[in-house]
Design a protein around this motif. Sequence first.
Motif, short mmCIF file in Angstrom:
data_model
loop_
_atom_site.label_atom_id
_atom_site.label_comp_id
_atom_site.label_asym_id
_atom_site.label_seq_id
_atom_site.Cartn_x
_atom_site.Cartn_y
_atom_site.Cartn_z
N UNK A 1 37.00 52.83 21.75
CA UNK A 1 36.19 53.58 22.69
C UNK A 1 34.85 52.96 23.00
N UNK A 2 34.69 51.67 22.68
CA UNK A 2 33.42 50.98 22.95
C UNK A 2 33.28 50.57 24.40
N UNK A 3 32.15 49.99 24.71
CA UNK A 3 31.85 49.59 26.09
C UNK A 3 32.56 48.28 26.44
N UNK A 4 33.39 48.34 27.50
CA UNK A 4 34.12 47.17 27.99
C UNK A 4 34.04 47.19 29.51
N UNK A 5 33.84 45.99 30.14
CA UNK A 5 33.77 45.90 31.59
C UNK A 5 35.03 46.43 32.25
N UNK A 6 34.89 46.93 33.48
CA UNK A 6 36.01 47.57 34.17
C UNK A 6 37.17 46.62 34.39
N UNK A 7 36.87 45.37 34.80
CA UNK A 7 37.93 44.39 35.04
C UNK A 7 38.67 44.07 33.75
N UNK A 8 37.90 43.85 32.69
CA UNK A 8 38.49 43.55 31.37
C UNK A 8 39.33 44.73 30.89
N UNK A 9 38.82 45.92 31.09
CA UNK A 9 39.52 47.14 30.68
C UNK A 9 40.89 47.21 31.34
#
Length: 331
Positions: free
Chosen positions: A24-32
């Motif tokens: 649930x950590x912060x990940x960029x939208x494209x990477x997600x």
Amino acid sequence: MKTIADIARLSGVAKSTVSRYLNGGSVGELTKKKIERVIKETGYVPNTFAQSLKAKKPNIIGTIVPRLDSFATSQTLIGIDEQLRELNYQMLISNTSQDLEREIENIYTMARQKVAGIILLATQITDTHIEAFQTLQIPILLVGQQHQDVYSVIHNDFEAGYDIGKYVMAKGHRKIAFLGVTENDIAVGVNRKEGFKKAIQEAGDCEVKYYETSFRMAEAIRKAPEIIDEFNPSILVCATDNIALGVIKAAHLKGIRVPEDISVTGFGGYDVTEIIHPSLTTVQFFYKEAGQLAAQSMVKLINNEELTPLLVSKHKIIERESVDKLANHKL
């Protein structure tokens, strides 16, 4: 089986990025979107237990039970599991088979597995238990027993015993056998009996004998004929529904009719007590609701929220066919 490393390689990202996404950590939208696509294509299922071990805030709740072949235990576990799922926690169950040494060992084992807290469906609390709780320094919650130094969810066994005592007296019974269990179990072996005694003392003019058996139905089947032959009570008040079921079986084997010749009551409110014939008059405890309350309380403890040290579950008398009015008896 795919691993986090496989998902990272197929997504073209670092393993730590996949781990951060899963936790649930912060990940960029494209990477997600890349990671989500690979997970969907591979059918990858995260090892939530391993994730919990690595997480700064684990979400596994250890639940230790004395036995699995018990209606009370199974219903309590259902309540705990359902509520924990709603709160985004998971349950890890360990059975002790009513072995105290194994119970203590399981408490330490659970702690080593980095659970967020432990819910203990206890039969008794010893100094060794308290030592373990103090040593481990993780949230501990008791269900079914209470101790002044530990957060507890209990059934009001004393009041339940008192209520069934008043009920039995109101039915006109004055020659009563109480079939209990070991006093090592404070809730069932002591509190239910003491509550019952209080009701009897208030009524007066009553002949009561107290007997002891185990929690096993087979033991009650063996014990009941001795009580009936020796004392010939008008009613047998049993500390659990299993004991009561054993007494009814024993009476049937002796050709004694329930409730025409002898009345029987229990404690618990197990489902089977409604469908047998005669159906059993009993004190119903709300095990599933107690389990839900225990789960809610444990999560509060984990989050350092305010919690009352002792929480009490409700109960009620279910009047069925196994108790007759004394007018039909000749003492």
